[in-house]
Design an enzyme around this catalytic site. Structure first.
Site, PDB file in Angstrom:
ATOM      1  N   PRO A 241       1.025  -1.858  -0.096  1.00  0.00           N
ATOM      2  CA  PRO A 241       0.197   0.185  -0.083  1.00  0.00           C
ATOM      3  C   PRO A 241       0.755   1.300   0.204  1.00  0.00           C
ATOM      4  CG  PRO A 241      -0.962  -1.348   1.574  1.00  0.00           C
ATOM      5  CD  PRO A 241       0.374  -2.041   1.492  1.00  0.00           C
ATOM      6  N   GLU A 242       0.598   2.066  -0.743  1.00  0.00           N
ATOM      7  CA  GLU A 242       1.123   3.379  -0.957  1.00  0.00           C
ATOM      8  C   GLU A 242       0.847   4.397   0.193  1.00  0.00           C
ATOM      9  OE1 GLU A 242       2.438   4.569  -4.634  1.00  0.00           O
ATOM     10  OE2 GLU A 242       2.294   2.443  -5.379  1.00  0.00           O
TER      11      GLU A 242
ATOM     12  N   LYS B 129       4.096   6.137   4.045  1.00  0.00           N
ATOM     13  CA  LYS B 129       3.913   4.475   4.772  1.00  0.00           C
ATOM     14  C   LYS B 129       2.872   3.854   6.929  1.00  0.00           C
ATOM     15  CE  LYS B 129       5.764   3.613   0.265  1.00  0.00           C
ATOM     16  NZ  LYS B 129       6.215   2.475  -0.679  1.00  0.00           N
TER      17      LYS B 129
ATOM     18  N   ARG C  49      13.367  -3.552  -6.549  1.00  0.00           N
ATOM     19  CA  ARG C  49      12.122  -3.919  -7.226  1.00  0.00           C
ATOM     20  C   ARG C  49      11.487  -3.285  -8.745  1.00  0.00           C
ATOM     21  NH1 ARG C  49       8.301  -1.047  -3.161  1.00  0.00           N
ATOM     22  NH2 ARG C  49       6.905  -1.865  -4.490  1.00  0.00           N
TER      23      ARG C  49
END
Length: 270
Positions: A2-3, A52, A259
């Site tokens: 989740p951002e 976050k 990533r």
């Protein structure tokens, strides 16, 4: 993962439904039992997000810090809460401003812990400015970016530089401004950074309001579907090999610092 908009949306929800009243806190799974006991029956003073990270402040200057990580999630229901299903790390119930009551279960977080005020201050001090916080200073991020030889694609994902930006916002905001993710921070101009920051603020605010990311401009919001059935369209994120929505070239993909990275070589020249 989740951002930032997801955490700010959760913080707002918990503030509206639980803050200002006594909250019952438990750990059906048991892993947070000692921490839950320290705040159970206290008033939840405030719920807020920093990047976050979700922070619940309880009376007595105790904080519950939650980082959802890859698998963490909150699920909601109105009291009386059903029997816990699965590995519920933390259960919150309370009335807040709503007489109907509110309950939520946290499962699978990377972090769920009690912090003191000095520990909370140290956590916040490690983070860069958060585009969703009104007190954020983008110049703090720019001071790091303009002196760094690291790529802007790496810098945007570094929570010490900018807090709350994740893989989707990183890929999409760079595309929207025609900036290659490979460009070193020192080669970015002040004007480019100002435009990137302003766009992040607007895009992430939309994410908070709608509960989903919306990153494609109206004139491009057609053609190939989204990368997932329940997601809005993206320009490049998870579209490797598909034609760019603007120029038709295939979207590129590589792995940067562990990533996935997506971009269009024609629209985002080095």
């Amino acid at each position: 993962m989740p951002e930032g908009h997801t955490l700010h949306r959760l913080a707002r929800r918990h503030q509206q439904r639980l803050a200002g009243a006594v909250v019952r806190v438990s750990s059906p799974q048991g892993k947070f039992a000692a921490g839950a006991a320290r705040v159970d029956g206290r008033v939840l003073v405030r719920s807020q997000a920093w990047g976050k990270h979700l922070l619940h402040e309880y009376e007595g200057e105790l904080y519950v810090h939650v980082h959802l990580g890859l698998y963490g999630t909150f699920t909601e229901s109105e009291p009386p809460m059903p029997e816990p299903v699965g590995q519920v790390r933390m259960r919150l119930t309370g009335a807040g401003r709503d007489a109907r009551g509110f309950g939520t279960d946290l499962r699978g977080p990377t972090a769920c812990e009690i912090l003191t005020p000095p520990e909370t201050a140290a956590l916040i001090a490690r983070l860069g400015p958060d585009p969703l916080r009104p007190d954020a200073d983008p110049e703090l991020a720019w001071a790091r970016i303009r002196r760094s030889r690291r790529s802007i694609g790496s810098l945007l994902m570094d929570q010490r530089v900018v807090a709350g930006v994740g893989n989707v916002y990183r890929a999409e905001v760079l595309f929207r401004h025609g900036i290659s993710p490979e460009r070193p921070g020192v080669e970015l101009t002040a004007g480019e950074w100002s435009a990137l920051w302003a766009d992040l603020v607007e895009l992430m605010r939309v994410g908070v309001r709608r509960g989903k990311m919306h990153v494609v401009r109206p004139e491009h919001d057609h053609g190939a579907p989204s990368y997932a059935a329940d997601r809005p369209r993206t320009y490049v994120y998870r579209r490797a090999g598909e034609p760019c929505r603007c120029c038709g070239d295939p979207v590129r993909h590589t792995v940067l610092e562990g990533r996935n990275l997506f971009w269009c070589a024609r629209c985002q020249p080095v």
